[in-house]
Design a protein around this motif. Structure first.
Motif, PDB file in Angstrom:
ATOM      1  N   HIS A   1      18.196   5.989  65.864  1.00  9.82           N
ATOM      2  CA  HIS A   1      16.870   6.550  65.632  1.00  9.82           C
ATOM      3  C   HIS A   1      16.586   7.745  66.256  1.00  9.82           C
ATOM      4  O   HIS A   1      15.483   7.938  66.607  1.00  9.82           O
ATOM      5  CB  HIS A   1      15.847   5.322  66.062  1.00  9.82           C
TER       6      HIS A   1
ATOM      7  N   HIS B   1      13.189  10.652  69.805  1.00  8.45           N
ATOM      8  CA  HIS B   1      12.254  10.431  68.935  1.00  8.45           C
ATOM      9  C   HIS B   1      11.224  11.728  68.573  1.00  8.45           C
ATOM     10  O   HIS B   1      10.039  11.648  68.558  1.00  8.45           O
ATOM     11  CB  HIS B   1      11.272   9.355  69.344  1.00  8.45           C
TER      12      HIS B   1
ATOM     13  N   ASP C   1      12.442   1.819  66.858  1.00  9.29           N
ATOM     14  CA  ASP C   1      12.117   2.573  68.203  1.00  9.29           C
ATOM     15  C   ASP C   1      13.104   1.631  69.452  1.00  9.29           C
ATOM     16  O   ASP C   1      13.598   2.254  70.110  1.00  9.29           O
ATOM     17  CB  ASP C   1      10.754   2.376  68.703  1.00  9.29           C
TER      18      ASP C   1
HETATM   19 ZN   LIG Z   1      10.036   5.320  65.620  1.00  7.22          ZN
END
Ligand SMILES: [Zn+2]
Length: 335
Positions: free
Chosen positions: A232, A236, A95
């Motif tokens: 990532h 998200h 994250d």
């Molecule tokens: Zn994540």
């Protein structure tokens, strides 16, 4: 008498376990650990935070009894199909929370250990909380919820009215529902909807305890010997719920964005949420196409060199004290 297929079904886990044992014996194996936050916070509905003192205990256990791999050691073993050393462990974080830089990094540096940090790049420098934390702030810890609400936009529908408006039960179920609805939305649409919700729910101010890294923090972070960065996605989302074009934008876009932010090539990626429902064959093909060396998912299991480097398993770590962490990690290796 059991039918042929139920005998087969019953044997499947045993066959799977034996195959895993054989592969582990031949190739060794590695437990890849998945962290999110190292900090102390008053509420944590997703259990993402590990207290700094506990993280320090985890690393002490690892240093004493395990072989914590650097990222290049892991690459070499996985990609060249070499045998992992006994008790191999890799540390990863998802994250890009500011506490990764402020709290986790100094502890890693003290122990001389390295971790791979996967960053959702649209959140960096936004000054906004990650979208799932915004949902918590707006629905679970908001003292200014309106008595009546009728909100409808795309798949997001929220309704309540007095009396008993937004009781704790209703808050909890609305929060859970919106987590499920919003993870499936394209990031731009979700951001628009969140912007409207901040206004109607009287909850516009980000909590300083829940911020992603600023651009300056990310740059300073990336210079540490304990830190290797991976992408990532941008915003998200759960990639499997997006069109192929949207997935490509999220996957390749986050690689480019991170490379621009830190001025170095980005070779690694992890799927947001990362369960089998959050990525599909298209996602895997797009991750290969983007040129990542390997890609992390989020389901339990050991990694060994007979496994594909795309979508490898990881073990979620919770806020365990040292002795509990020690027991849990032993269990990972026994599976
Ligand atoms: Zn994540």
């Amino acid at each position: 008498m059991p039918s042929g297929s139920s005998i087969k079904d019953g044997l499947r886990p045993i066959v799977h376990r034996l195959r895993h044992r054989r592969d582990s014996l031949l190739c060794g194996s590695c437990a890849v650990l998945l962290y999110h936050r190292v900090t102390e916070i008053p509420t944590d509905p997703q259990q993402l935070a590990v207290r700094p003192a506990h993280f320090n205990e985890h690393l002490a256990v690892l240093k004493k009894n395990y072989h914590v791999l650097s990222i290049t050691e892991f690459d070499e073993l996985l990609l060249k199909r070499k045998k992992f050393p006994p008790n191999a462990v890799l540390l990863t974080f998802d994250d890009g929370y500011a506490d990764n830089h402020l709290e986790a990094r100094p502890i890693l540096e003290r122990h001389g250990l390295q971790a791979l940090f996967y960053i959702a790049t649209d959140h960096i420098g936004s000054g906004r909380e990650f979208w799932w934390d915004e949902l918590e702030r707006m629905f679970l810890v908001n003292d200014n919820l309106p008595m009546d609400l009728a909100f409808a936009r795309d798949r997001v529908r929220i309704n309540w009215s007095a009396p008993g408006a937004a009781s704790s039960v209703e808050r909890g179920s609305t929060y859970e529902n919106q987590l499920n609805v919003m993870r499936r939305l394209p990031s731009a649409l979700r951001e628009e909807i969140l912007g409207e919700l901040r206004v109607v729910l009287n909850s516009a101010v980000a909590r300083t305890t829940h911020l992603p890294m600023s651009v300056e923090q990310l740059r300073a972070f990336s210079g540490s010997p304990s830190v290797v960065l991976g992408a990532h996605t941008l915003g998200h989302p759960s990639l499997a719920h997006l069109s192929s074009n949207e997935q490509q934008h999220e996957i390749a876009g986050s690689k480019r964005a991170l490379e621009v932010l830190v001025g170095m090539p980005v070779k690694y990626f992890s799927y947001p949420f990362g369960t089998g429902a959050d990525f599909n064959a298209t996602t895997e093909a797009l991750a290969r196409e983007a040129g990542f060396l390997h890609v992390a998912a989020n389901y339990p299991g050991m990694v060994h060199a007979r496994r594909s480097p795309i979508s490898f398993p990881r073990y979620l770590v919770r806020d365990w004290e040292g002795p509990q962490f020690s027991k849990e990690i032993q269990r990972f290796f026994r599976r």
